[in-house]
Each structure stands twice: as structure tokens, then as C-alpha cells.
Motif scaffolding. Structure first.
Motif, PDB file in Angstrom:
ATOM      1  N   LEU A 301      11.414  -1.309   3.343  1.00  0.00           N
ATOM      2  CA  LEU A 301      11.627   0.082   3.725  1.00  0.00           C
ATOM      3  C   LEU A 301      13.039   0.473   3.326  1.00  0.00           C
ATOM      4  O   LEU A 301      14.003  -0.212   3.657  1.00  0.00           O
ATOM      5  N   THR A 302      13.179   1.586   2.608  1.00  0.00           N
ATOM      6  CA  THR A 302      14.495   2.072   2.191  1.00  0.00           C
ATOM      7  C   THR A 302      14.896   3.288   3.039  1.00  0.00           C
ATOM      8  O   THR A 302      14.065   3.899   3.704  1.00  0.00           O
ATOM      9  N   GLU A 303      16.187   3.614   2.999  1.00  0.00           N
ATOM     10  CA  GLU A 303      16.717   4.607   3.933  1.00  0.00           C
ATOM     11  C   GLU A 303      16.192   6.020   3.709  1.00  0.00           C
ATOM     12  O   GLU A 303      16.372   6.890   4.556  1.00  0.00           O
ATOM     13  N   ASP A 304      15.519   6.244   2.597  1.00  0.00           N
ATOM     14  CA  ASP A 304      14.901   7.543   2.368  1.00  0.00           C
ATOM     15  C   ASP A 304      13.537   7.660   3.039  1.00  0.00           C
ATOM     16  O   ASP A 304      12.840   8.675   2.875  1.00  0.00           O
ATOM     17  N   GLY A 305      13.131   6.617   3.798  1.00  0.00           N
ATOM     18  CA  GLY A 305      11.853   6.646   4.507  1.00  0.00           C
ATOM     19  C   GLY A 305      10.677   6.158   3.697  1.00  0.00           C
ATOM     20  O   GLY A 305       9.521   6.242   4.154  1.00  0.00           O
ATOM     21  N   GLN A 306      10.941   5.620   2.505  1.00  0.00           N
ATOM     22  CA  GLN A 306       9.877   5.115   1.645  1.00  0.00           C
ATOM     23  C   GLN A 306       9.612   3.634   1.920  1.00  0.00           C
ATOM     24  O   GLN A 306      10.544   2.836   2.060  1.00  0.00           O
ATOM     25  N   LEU A 307       8.322   3.294   1.990  1.00  0.00           N
ATOM     26  CA  LEU A 307       7.913   1.897   2.089  1.00  0.00           C
ATOM     27  C   LEU A 307       7.429   1.442   0.722  1.00  0.00           C
ATOM     28  O   LEU A 307       6.608   2.118   0.089  1.00  0.00           O
ATOM     29  N   HIS A 308       7.931   0.306   0.256  1.00  0.00           N
ATOM     30  CA  HIS A 308       7.593  -0.214  -1.069  1.00  0.00           C
ATOM     31  C   HIS A 308       6.838  -1.535  -0.928  1.00  0.00           C
ATOM     32  O   HIS A 308       7.255  -2.422  -0.177  1.00  0.00           O
ATOM     33  N   ARG A 309       5.745  -1.634  -1.662  1.00  0.00           N
ATOM     34  CA  ARG A 309       4.978  -2.889  -1.723  1.00  0.00           C
ATOM     35  C   ARG A 309       5.342  -3.589  -3.024  1.00  0.00           C
ATOM     36  O   ARG A 309       5.207  -3.017  -4.118  1.00  0.00           O
ATOM     37  N   ILE A 310       5.817  -4.819  -2.910  1.00  0.00           N
ATOM     38  CA  ILE A 310       6.317  -5.578  -4.058  1.00  0.00           C
ATOM     39  C   ILE A 310       5.432  -6.790  -4.282  1.00  0.00           C
ATOM     40  O   ILE A 310       5.171  -7.569  -3.352  1.00  0.00           O
ATOM     41  N   ASP A 311       4.952  -6.947  -5.492  1.00  0.00           N
ATOM     42  CA  ASP A 311       4.165  -8.128  -5.869  1.00  0.00           C
ATOM     43  C   ASP A 311       5.126  -9.307  -6.008  1.00  0.00           C
ATOM     44  O   ASP A 311       5.998  -9.306  -6.880  1.00  0.00           O
ATOM     45  N   THR A 312       4.980 -10.306  -5.143  1.00  0.00           N
ATOM     46  CA  THR A 312       5.920 -11.432  -5.169  1.00  0.00           C
ATOM     47  C   THR A 312       5.692 -12.344  -6.371  1.00  0.00           C
ATOM     48  O   THR A 312       6.564 -13.153  -6.690  1.00  0.00           O
TER      49      THR A 312
END
Length: 390
Positions: A301-312
Motif C-alpha cells: 500500500l502506497t501513501e496515495d491510497g493505492q494497493l499494488h499486487r506484485i508477482d514475487t
């Protein structure tokens, strides 16, 4: 012949009836603490029902406890560690497992001391490190043992089992109040067996398989718990001074670690290959998490309120979604900001400014439900389990 056919038909009908009676259940529950008051709520993430709300000594942080389905709550102001049993129990029966759901319960003050910090479970034991005096309280197997680190510091104690028996890894520091610079391995009688001094600024720990990882100023220190051998994976070339892993999460179904890496990145470590993948985020990071049982995806989660899904596996951001309003990183720890936890195919996000808990689909980041929680919900830790019910 007629009797034989009748018996076969009866047995087949019994087996079909038995198969129908056995129902597969999935449960995902979470503990949620408050930023300002001493409470912890238990929420059913699949229904949104608040199952219980317990009063504790003070606000605190959450970690997995020694037993599956239990989480610990370290309360610095109250000087104690509680355990919350989420009421999710899996019993193995060889060819299948049974899932038993019960009412959550609070187990108060399993350990007490000044300024509890890192509380870590392993080998059926729970080890609580108290920064105020360097004491370590280990609970498990029906007994409690207390020992001390060399000096008081912000440290850790990690219980594990080696091929030679039960062990405890304890941090050490050069002086009282200094950051730890290494660890010692102790046997069941608290006798020092192995010492490692190559982990400056030690902070952050996790387990993946038989490996314990520790965040250090010069890389991640790895301990093979079976052989009790250490090795170091240095940070990538060109990493600026002061940029280090300070928090780690380990995968269970994939052998990997994920961690923070400066304010605008996360890192993925393959401990077998000794390889780091650094993933730059589009904004400063507020929180990150990993479902250990489904470790192919990391959530940030970044401070702009966006949640990011990252392929590990690829180290790429594969999906993003706006989930909460903007949360500034200014103001330090006095400001309540969202925390994340993933388990059982969902991601739970606290939204302190709006007194709610959000539940999202982990694969699509689509919202599933919103749970109102009084006060300022902060830390969240989810646990998932599956099994049969007869």
C-alpha cells in the motif's frame, strides 16, 4: 448372489452418504487492534461479522503465536504479552483434516516485563523479548523459562528446532540501548553453542522452510535451522548507504522472503539462489504484506491510497487499485495509518481515519466487504484454515 449384491449396494449407499456428510469448510479470521485504546477485535473476514472484542492492557502489535490459529499481542505500555485464540483449529486425521470453529478467547499476560517488542513463535514455543531489561520469556510445553540477553536493547529471541534438539536464537548488542549486531544460538540449558557477529543494525526476521532470515545493515543473514549454519546474502551492488531490510515475511509454499527496502521499494529474496529483486513502487510505501501460504503475490500500500499486487516470481507490479484515501507519512508513529494482512485469498486493510476494516479479493483487488470497527483500528493479522466437517 442376491445377498452379495444387497450387501454391495448397502455399502455403496453408506459410502455415498458418508461422502455427502463430509463438507469442506474454509475459514478466514483476523485480529484487529486499536491505535489508542487497549482492545483487540476478532473478525470473520468471510462474513464481516465481529465475533469478539476483548479489553487488553494497552494498544499493541500483532504477530503469529506458537500455535496455529493464535496471535500474540505485545503491549509496550502495559508491559505484557497476551495471546488471542481466533477459534480456528485444524485436526489432522491422516487422509484428511477436520476444521473446528469455536468462539475466540483471550489468554492474558502469558509473559510480562518492561517494553515487550518482538514476540516470535516456533517449535511450539513463544519467545517474548523485553527491550527494557533484555529479558526473554519462553513459554511452551507447559513450562515458562526466563533468561537475559547480554544487555538491554531492541532485540529478538527466536525459538526453533535443529537436528540436535530445541534451540533459541537471541540477539546481542555492544552496549545497553545500542542496536543489535549479531545473534547467539542457545541450547535447552541456555548454553551458548554458536555466535554470529555479522548482522549490524539487526531488525526484522522471518522463517521460510528451514531458513530463518534476519535483516542487517549489510545484507540478510540466513540461518539453516537444521544444521545451525549461517550465510549472508549481501544487498545488490549500488545500494545506497542506510537502505536495508527492516521487516521480513517468509513464504511457506514458496521458498522466499519479502521485505521493505527504503521508503519507495520492496525486495524479494530467493535464499537458495542468493538473489535479491528490488521492486520500485510508484509512491512511498505505507505497509506491505504476504500470505505465506500463497506467496506468489506480495501486496504493498502506497501513501496515495493505492494497493499494488506484485508477482514475487517476476518482481513486477501486476495490478493496482485505489482502496483508501491518501495517508501521509509525515508525523511518525503517532499517526495511525493502514496496516495489511493477507490470508485465504483475501487482503484485509485497516482504515483508521474511517473506523473500518476493508476486505478485498487477493487476486483481483476487488472489494468484498467493509466492516465497521469503533475507534481507530490499526494492526491486523489474518489466519486462514480449511478442513472437513462431518
Amino acid at each position: 448372489m442376491h445377498c452379495s449384491r444387497l450387501l454391495s449396494t448397502t455399502l455403496a449407499a453408506f459410502m455415498v452418504a458418508g461422502a455427502v456428510q463430509a463438507q469442506t469448510l474454509h475459514a478466514v479470521r483476523a485480529a484487529v487492534t486499536d491505535h489508542t485504546v487497549g482492545t483487540v477485535s476478532v473478525v470473520d473476514l468471510m462474513t464481516g461479522e465481529v465475533l469478539s472484542r476483548f479489553n487488553t492492557g494497552s494498544p499493541g502489535g500483532l504477530r503469529h503465536a506458537a500455535a496455529p490459529g493464535q496471535v500474540s499481542m505485545a503491549q509496550g505500555q502495559a508491559g505484557r504479552v497476551d495471546v488471542v485464540d481466533l477459534g480456528v483449529t485444524v485436526e489432522s486425521h491422516g487422509d484428511h483434516s477436520d476444521l473446528k470453529l469455536s468462539a475466540p478467547r483471550l489468554i492474558p499476560a502469558v509473559a510480562q516485563g518492561p517494553k515487550p517488542s518482538h514476540v516470535l513463535g516456533g517449535d511450539g514455543r513463544l519467545a517474548s523479548f523485553f527491550d527494557g531489561d533484555g529479558s526473554v520469556v519462553v513459554v511452551g510445553g507447559g513450562s515458562t523459562a526466563t533468561l537475559r540477553a547480554n544487555v538491554p536493547h531492541h532485540g529478538l529471541a527466536y525459538p526453533f528446532r535443529s537436528a540436535a534438539g530445541a534451540r533459541l536464537m537471541v540477539s546481542h548488542a555492544a552496549a545497553a540501548g545500542a542496536r543489535p549486531g549479531g545473534v547467539v544460538l542457545l541450547d535447552e540449558e541456555a548454553k551458548e553453542l554458536v555466535r554470529n557477529d555479522d548482522c549490524p543494525m539487526l531488525h526484522g526476521e522471518a522463517t521460510s522452510g528451514r531458513i530463518i532470515g534476519l535483516g542487517c545493515g549489510n545484507g540478510v543473514l540466513l540461518l539453516n535451522t537444521r544444521t545451525q549454519e549461517f550465510r549472508k546474502v549481501p544487498y545488490p551492488a549500488g545500494t545506497e548507504n542506510g537502505r536495508m531490510v527492516r521487516n521480513l515475511i517468509g513464504g511457506a509454499n514458496y521458498h522466499l522472503f519479502v521485505g521493505d527496502f527504503g521508503p519507495e521499494a520492496v525486495t524479494i529474496l530467493d535464499p537458495d539462489a542468493g538473489h535479491f529483486a528490488v521492486v520500485d513502487l510508484p509512491a512511498r510505501r505505507v505497509a506491505f504484506t504476504l500470505d505465506p501460504q500463497r506467496a506468489d503475490a506480495l501486496f504493498a500500500l502506497t501513501e496515495d491510497g493505492q494497493l499494488h499486487r506484485i508477482d514475487t516470481l517476476s518482481g513486477k507490479i501486476v495490478a493496482s487499485a485505489a482502496v483508501v484515501q491518501r495517508y501521509s507519512l509525515e508525523g511518525g508513529s503517532a499517526v495511525a495509518r493502514p496496516r495489511l494482512s493477507a490470508a485465504g485469498g483475501v487482503v484485509a486493510i485497516t482504515d483508521p481515519m474511517r473506523s473500518r476494516l476493508l476486505v478485498l479479493d487477493a487476486a483481483t483487488l476487488a472489494p468484498q466487504r467493509e466492516v465497521a470497527l469503533p475507534g481507530t483500528p490499526l494492526h491486523v493479522l489474518a489466519v486462514a484454515a480449511s478442513g472437513e466437517r462431518h
